[in-house]
Write an enzyme that holds these catalytic residues in place. Structure first.
Site, PDB file in Angstrom:
ATOM      1  CG  PHE A  98      -1.601   1.290   1.521  1.00  0.00           C
ATOM      2  CD1 PHE A  98      -2.140   2.100   0.522  1.00  0.00           C
ATOM      3  CD2 PHE A  98      -1.686   1.734   2.831  1.00  0.00           C
ATOM      4  CE1 PHE A  98      -2.739   3.318   0.821  1.00  0.00           C
ATOM      5  CE2 PHE A  98      -2.284   2.942   3.148  1.00  0.00           C
ATOM      6  CZ  PHE A  98      -2.801   3.741   2.142  1.00  0.00           C
ATOM      7  CB  ILE A  99       2.778   3.064   2.615  1.00  0.00           C
ATOM      8  CG1 ILE A  99       1.599   3.013   3.581  1.00  0.00           C
ATOM      9  CG2 ILE A  99       3.444   4.441   2.697  1.00  0.00           C
ATOM     10  CD1 ILE A  99       1.993   3.157   5.047  1.00  0.00           C
ATOM     11  CG  ASP A 157       6.443  -6.555  -2.632  1.00  0.00           C
ATOM     12  OD1 ASP A 157       6.077  -5.504  -2.063  1.00  0.00           O
ATOM     13  OD2 ASP A 157       5.928  -7.660  -2.393  1.00  0.00           O
ATOM     14  CB  ILE A 202      13.712  -8.039   2.849  1.00  0.00           C
ATOM     15  CG1 ILE A 202      12.674  -8.414   3.918  1.00  0.00           C
ATOM     16  CG2 ILE A 202      13.139  -7.085   1.809  1.00  0.00           C
ATOM     17  CD1 ILE A 202      12.244  -7.220   4.777  1.00  0.00           C
ATOM     18  CB  THR A 222       4.208   2.068  12.762  1.00  0.00           C
ATOM     19  OG1 THR A 222       2.936   2.308  13.371  1.00  0.00           O
ATOM     20  CG2 THR A 222       4.912   0.971  13.553  1.00  0.00           C
ATOM     21  CG  ASP A 223       1.337   6.050  15.222  1.00  0.00           C
ATOM     22  OD1 ASP A 223       1.162   4.870  14.861  1.00  0.00           O
ATOM     23  OD2 ASP A 223       0.424   6.909  15.202  1.00  0.00           O
ATOM     24  CD  GLU A 224      -0.066   0.101  15.171  1.00  0.00           C
ATOM     25  OE1 GLU A 224      -0.152  -0.941  15.849  1.00  0.00           O
ATOM     26  OE2 GLU A 224      -0.533   0.229  14.029  1.00  0.00           O
ATOM     27  CE1 TYR A 277       3.667  -3.538  11.731  1.00  0.00           C
ATOM     28  CE2 TYR A 277       2.144  -2.242  13.058  1.00  0.00           C
ATOM     29  CZ  TYR A 277       3.038  -2.333  12.004  1.00  0.00           C
ATOM     30  OH  TYR A 277       3.301  -1.230  11.238  1.00  0.00           O
ATOM     31  CB  SER A 278       3.729  -2.194  17.825  1.00  0.00           C
ATOM     32  OG  SER A 278       3.239  -2.872  18.954  1.00  0.00           O
ATOM     33  CE  LYS A 323       7.778  -1.113  10.889  1.00  0.00           C
ATOM     34  NZ  LYS A 323       8.399  -1.198   9.528  1.00  0.00           N
ATOM     35  CE1 TYR A 336     -11.527  -6.867  16.421  1.00  0.00           C
ATOM     36  CE2 TYR A 336     -10.161  -5.216  15.348  1.00  0.00           C
ATOM     37  CZ  TYR A 336     -10.524  -6.542  15.539  1.00  0.00           C
ATOM     38  OH  TYR A 336      -9.890  -7.531  14.823  1.00  0.00           O
ATOM     39  N   GLY A 386      -5.160  -6.392  23.438  1.00  0.00           N
ATOM     40  CA  GLY A 386      -4.153  -5.336  23.530  1.00  0.00           C
ATOM     41  C   GLY A 386      -4.439  -4.133  22.663  1.00  0.00           C
TER      42      GLY A 386
END
Length: 339
Positions: free
Chosen positions: A14-15, A36, A63, A128-130, A155-156, A159, A212, A280
């Site tokens: 996406f990004i 990719d 990668i 990410t901000d997460e 996930y976070s 990252k 949610y 969470g």
């Protein structure tokens, strides 16, 4: 303009996909390499309009495959690495954390080793901000670049781990790096498992929209085009070793986002179905992008203009997302949200 070679990892996502298009069109004298693996969220149909351009190149690779990555870096002698490639869906990280560690941590290490070995000019890591964890609902509190990393999901955490590796390679090996940490992105080609495209596709199909908990969780929404411009600026002007937060100044609750989409499409809020909250589930994310603004960036989209443009894009490109939300993806959605 000096000819540069830029490898964009995750350029079928996406990004990363939007950034590949942005760079190919803005910098005709740059060679842009889209690297990719084409996992479930990777899609090359979005690049039909640039495939014929001489400065666009596609490389299918993992990668985390050290031999292949090193061969690519040795052969092409990349100047810039812009690293998007990552498993990014929080829900999937809760059910299968291992692949997030494999791709997001080990894959990043392989890229860093290749960048160090072949002397890249800049390694820009898109995060990410997460990684900062969560904020409370106090509207005066924001994440800054100095906020401690306190990730709450697999996930976070993956990252945050990759962020720390990037920092370590700068401090230990003097690798020229930047890290950008963005708020929630939205816009064209957003994979339909995420909130905004999921809502748009299900509303258009008159299907229940899962929300949610109570829907009160808050996110700061950033249009992907604004994010691309921010990364471009940091790539060329960012101070070596620095972190830059990228935020859209567009805080919305999840329920507000869903209701806006439903209203815009002229449908009934009876489509909303509240489901069991995610494990969470962070209360709120909000970014202070002052540091990046001082570098010269400002968002051009507010949420009203951005969501209208995004909804229209999904109306105009039904063939792209309809083939995605059918079959095994529909089964995934139904299982994930108990619909």
């Amino acid at each position: 303009m000096t000819k540069k070679k830029v490898v964009v990892t995750g350029g079928a996502g996406f990004i990363g996909g939007n950034f590949v298009q942005y760079m190919v069109n803005k910098y005709p004298n740059y060679d842009i390499y889209n690297l990719d693996l084409l996992t479930y969220a990777g899609d090359l149909t979005k690049h039909k309009e640039i495939e014929g351009k001489g400065n666009y190149h596609f490389v299918k690779a993992d990668i985390a495959d050290r031999e292949t990555i090193f061969n690519q870096f040795k052969e092409e002698k990349f100047d810039y690495v812009v690293h998007f490639a990552a498993e990014s869906h929080v829900d999937r990280s809760i059910t299968n954390p291992e692949i997030f560690t494999q791709t997001n941590v080990l894959g990043t290490q392989v890229l860093l080793d290749a960048a160090k070995e072949f002397n890249v000019t800049k390694f820009l890591h898109v995060s990410t901000d997460e990684v900062y964890g969560e904020l409370d609902f106090d509207p005066t509190t924001f994440f800054t670049e100095e906020t401690p990393l306190q990730p709450n999901s697999p996930y976070s955490a993956s990252k945050a781990s990759s962020d720390l590796l990037v920092r370590a390679y700068h401090e230990t090996y003097d690798l020229p790096v930047n890290i950008t940490r963005c708020s929630n992105n939205y816009g064209p080609y957003h994979f339909p498992e995420k909130l905004i495209p999921l809502t748009i596709s299900r509303v258009l199909n008159e299907e229940k929209v899962p929300v949610y908990g109570t829907g009160e969780n808050i996110r700061d929404w950033l249009h992907v085009y604004d994010h691309c411009a921010a990364i471009d600026l940091v790539l060329h002007e960012g101070e070596n070793g620095e972190v830059y937060n990228v935020g859209g100044h567009n805080e919305q609750t999840n329920l507000e986002v869903v209701k806006t989409i439903i209203k815009t499409l002229g449908k009934s809020e009876e489509l909303i179905e509240f489901v069991k909250d995610r494990l969470g589930h962070d209360k709120r994310y909000a970014i202070d992008p002052t540091k990046l603004e001082k570098l010269g960036w400002n968002p051009t989209y507010n949420f009203d203009t951005g969501i209208a443009q995004t909804i229209q894009w999904y109306l105009d490109n039904k063939e792209w997302w309809e083939q995605i939300v059918s079959g095994e993806y529909k089964d995934y959605f139904d299982k994930q949200y108990n619909l």
